[in-house]
Design an enzyme around this catalytic site. Sequence first.
Site, PDB file in Angstrom:
ATOM      1  N   ASP A 174       0.772  -1.188   0.002  1.00  0.00           N
ATOM      2  CA  ASP A 174      -0.100   0.009   0.030  1.00  0.00           C
ATOM      3  C   ASP A 174       0.740   1.376   0.107  1.00  0.00           C
ATOM      4  OD1 ASP A 174      -1.882   2.056   0.449  1.00  0.00           O
ATOM      5  OD2 ASP A 174      -3.019   0.737   2.023  1.00  0.00           O
ATOM      6  N   HIS A 205      -3.195  -0.902  -2.012  1.00  0.00           N
ATOM      7  CA  HIS A 205      -4.421  -0.333  -1.763  1.00  0.00           C
ATOM      8  C   HIS A 205      -5.560  -0.821  -2.504  1.00  0.00           C
ATOM      9  CE1 HIS A 205      -6.410   3.023   0.555  1.00  0.00           C
ATOM     10  NE2 HIS A 205      -6.876   3.322  -0.339  1.00  0.00           N
TER      11      HIS A 205
END
Length: 414
Positions: A174, A205
């Site tokens: 992420d 993400h």
Amino acid sequence: MTPSITTRDVTVASHDGKSFGAYLAVPASGHGPGLVLCQEIFGVNGFMRRAAQLLAEEGYVVLVPDLFWRQQPGIQLTDGPADMPRAFELYKGFDVELGLRDIASAIAALRELPEHCGGVGVLGYCLGGKLAYLAACRTEVDVAVGYYGVGIEDSLDEAAGLRGRLVLHIAEQDGFCPPAARQRILEALGGKPGVELYVYPGMDHAFARTGGDHYDKPSAMMAHQRSMAALQRAIGPEFDYSYLWDKHCEYEFGTRDVAATMATMVAEPYVNHIPTMTGGVGHKELSRFYQHHFVNSNPPDTRLVPLSRTVGATQIVDELLFCFTHTTEIDWMLPGVPPTGKYVEIPLVAIVKFRGDKLYHEHIYWDQASVLVQVGLLDPKGLPAAGRETAAKLLDETLPSNTLMARWKDSEGK
């Protein structure tokens, strides 16, 4: 007609004498535990509404508050490049403190709904993932689930106020939560009672946003399973999956009633028999499959012999013997093979997923080589395959092992 979920727009009174909109999804039963669903930076868009509907199918009364209403009500953006600048603009202008007050107002409104009964949880994605964490620290919720929350590492001092159960799903790659931030979260929250932290290797993400660039179905499925386990443990609802699955099988193999079989399933279910890739996706195709190629096509002496059953938060895993005499053509297991009259016994594993009190999908596994050996279509000589012996050894573990391993004798005494 099978009852279905209902949805409507509602108005929530804010703490400062104003009001804002929210999207409500109610289970087919008309009642259930409450769940406040917190948005990403794109507002209460199609993804959030669909997520609310799926959670309502799981048995929750789901309220999705419009958390951008103080900047602009009714925002519904996509994750496409045209909308991304506006989404980040709204994110940067978002007042977290006021947002948490609005979530508290949404929780209070949810508790007052006539459809709500039992506990309340909070679940959120992205921005909503951080808000779910903070709601667990500051509000009286029973459980909170956060998907790839942005900025949690800056609010770890809030963890002193944690109450109830907390689950955080963290994407290893992420870009909004770099390794140092992730490590801070894991060190600060890891080992705390009632806290579950899951890191998804290689994931970026928004790995659970269907249709998104980073969507990863295996990780999304695993995260959903863990989320549901936590939610059910904290606030319910509870369903008798064993009873529901047994009734489904009764309609399939006992009464052979296609309509009754389909009535045990969600509106758009699917079945996948892994070895032969037979089954159907969606109500229309699965009904067709059941009617013409499964329910009425199994041999009259077909038997299911249960051996073990594991019941999880959203699914059942059944281990059983599937027994029949091949007196009819079995489209789903032996497509195109005329009846041989041979008796067959095979170990079979069924992984059955539920949404609420309805079956969502079935993944069915068996050893197709063993079936082919038993009906005479495969000569096992010189091949690593066995026939009915696989079923016999499942029932009697003392039967010889390693009979297909020519080199087994070479290790004797070593």
